[in-house]
Enzyme design. Structure first.
Site, PDB file in Angstrom:
ATOM      1  NE  ARG A  69      -3.376   2.887   0.895  1.00  0.00           N
ATOM      2  CZ  ARG A  69      -4.160   3.511   0.033  1.00  0.00           C
ATOM      3  NH1 ARG A  69      -4.424   2.964  -1.138  1.00  0.00           N
ATOM      4  NH2 ARG A  69      -4.697   4.670   0.338  1.00  0.00           N
ATOM      5  CD  GLU A 101       2.968  13.579   6.047  1.00  0.00           C
ATOM      6  OE1 GLU A 101       3.469  12.986   7.022  1.00  0.00           O
ATOM      7  OE2 GLU A 101       3.394  14.682   5.632  1.00  0.00           O
ATOM      8  CB  CYS A 110     -10.261  12.046   3.694  1.00  0.00           C
ATOM      9  SG  CYS A 110      -9.292  11.814   5.206  1.00  0.00           S
ATOM     10  CB  CYS A 125      -6.655   9.184   4.779  1.00  0.00           C
ATOM     11  SG  CYS A 125      -6.709  10.222   3.302  1.00  0.00           S
ATOM     12  N   GLY A 134      -1.919  15.921   1.725  1.00  0.00           N
ATOM     13  CA  GLY A 134      -2.793  16.670   0.827  1.00  0.00           C
ATOM     14  C   GLY A 134      -2.444  16.530  -0.633  1.00  0.00           C
ATOM     15  NE  ARG A 135      -5.834  13.355  -4.627  1.00  0.00           N
ATOM     16  CZ  ARG A 135      -7.060  13.511  -4.091  1.00  0.00           C
ATOM     17  NH1 ARG A 135      -7.398  14.678  -3.566  1.00  0.00           N
ATOM     18  NH2 ARG A 135      -7.929  12.531  -4.090  1.00  0.00           N
ATOM     19  CG  ASP A 160      -1.827  13.378  -7.112  1.00  0.00           C
ATOM     20  OD1 ASP A 160      -0.874  13.667  -6.359  1.00  0.00           O
ATOM     21  OD2 ASP A 160      -2.402  12.280  -7.088  1.00  0.00           O
ATOM     22  NE  ARG A 206      -0.926  11.622  -4.193  1.00  0.00           N
ATOM     23  CZ  ARG A 206      -1.897  10.737  -4.043  1.00  0.00           C
ATOM     24  NH1 ARG A 206      -1.941   9.992  -2.942  1.00  0.00           N
ATOM     25  NH2 ARG A 206      -2.823  10.596  -4.971  1.00  0.00           N
ATOM     26  CB  THR A 214      -4.141   1.527  -5.079  1.00  0.00           C
ATOM     27  OG1 THR A 214      -4.487   2.892  -5.336  1.00  0.00           O
ATOM     28  CG2 THR A 214      -3.882   0.831  -6.407  1.00  0.00           C
TER      29      THR A 214
END
Length: 238
Positions: free
Chosen positions: A92, A96, A108, A110, A136-137, A169, A171, A192
């Site tokens: 996974r 954070e 969310c 998460c 936060g992406r 995004d 990330r 995912t």
């Protein structure tokens, strides 16, 4: 890169100092160098600490910390059991989320995803959860809170991020690929709902042999958030 809005670098324009800096190429940075820095930093990640960490849902677990030599940001790997490098590992990649993971926010999914992933890995006997410092992406906690405020005024997740000047995004999944390599894991079963995450890891050289569904039901507060994930980010939640 600092996740600060607005952002500016200021230096006093003393003539002799300017000449000194110009002679050494210190007054300008190519845009390409700035854009390339996140990936360059990611490729330099190395293990810096490791310890056994028995968890409520996974008694046989250990925590491995990674950091680049020129950065103070740590990314973590929760290793459950003893993954077999010869077999695809259940993995996974989790960014954070202070509000969801720690505070139990209902905005969310998460927190349930984090705890659900650890439980599933324990049930299967092994697995790896990569806990990436990309709140936060990738826009950081403060900017995520700003985006929440915009969402309260009617914007969805994607439009709120863009209204603040960020991409949908931000990330960087090179981080995950380097961490997996350092852990000796080449082939994964990726836990995912996000096809883009599968494609991103594959583009970084990770063999994704299977996408494992990881969806949780809406809670009455995050219904619109999950709908946006499906409609605008392409997450497979049905």
């Amino acid at each position: 890169l600092a996740r600060l809005l607005p952002a500016v670098v200021v230096a006093p324009a003393v003539p002799y100092a300017v000449a000194h800096a110009e002679a050494r190429g210190l007054l300008s940075v190519a845009a390409e160098a700035v854009l390339a820095y996140p990936s360059a930093a990611a490729t330099g990640l190395r293990r810096v600490a490791e310890t056994a960490l028995p968890m409520q849902d996974a008694p046989e677990a250990r925590l491995v910390a990674f950091r680049a030599p020129d950065a103070g940001v740590e990314h973590l790997a929760i290793v459950v059991g003893t993954p077999d490098p010869a077999r695809p590992t259940l993995v996974r990649v989790h960014s954070e989320c202070f509000t969801g993971d720690l505070l139990g926010s209902l905005r969310c999914d998460c927190g349930p995803q984090l705890r659900g992933a650890v439980r599933r890995m324990a049930e299967e006997g092994c697995g790896v959860l990569l806990y990436l410092a990309q709140e936060g992406r990738g826009i950081g906690l403060v900017n995520k809170l700003r985006a929440y405020a915009l969402q309260d005024r009617g914007l969805d997740t994607l439009d709120a991020n863009c209204a603040l000047g960020w991409g949908a995004d931000e990330r960087n999944f090179v981080i995950a690929a380097v961490m997996l390599r350092e852990l000796g894991i080449g082939a994964v079963r990726l836990l995912t709902n996000n096809p883009d995450k599968v494609a991103a890891l594959a583009a970084c050289g990770v063999e994704v042999v299977e996408r494992v569904e990881h969806a949780f039901a809406p809670n009455g507060v995050n219904d619109a958030y999950l709908a946006t994930k499906a409609r605008r980010f392409g997450h497979l939640l049905d």
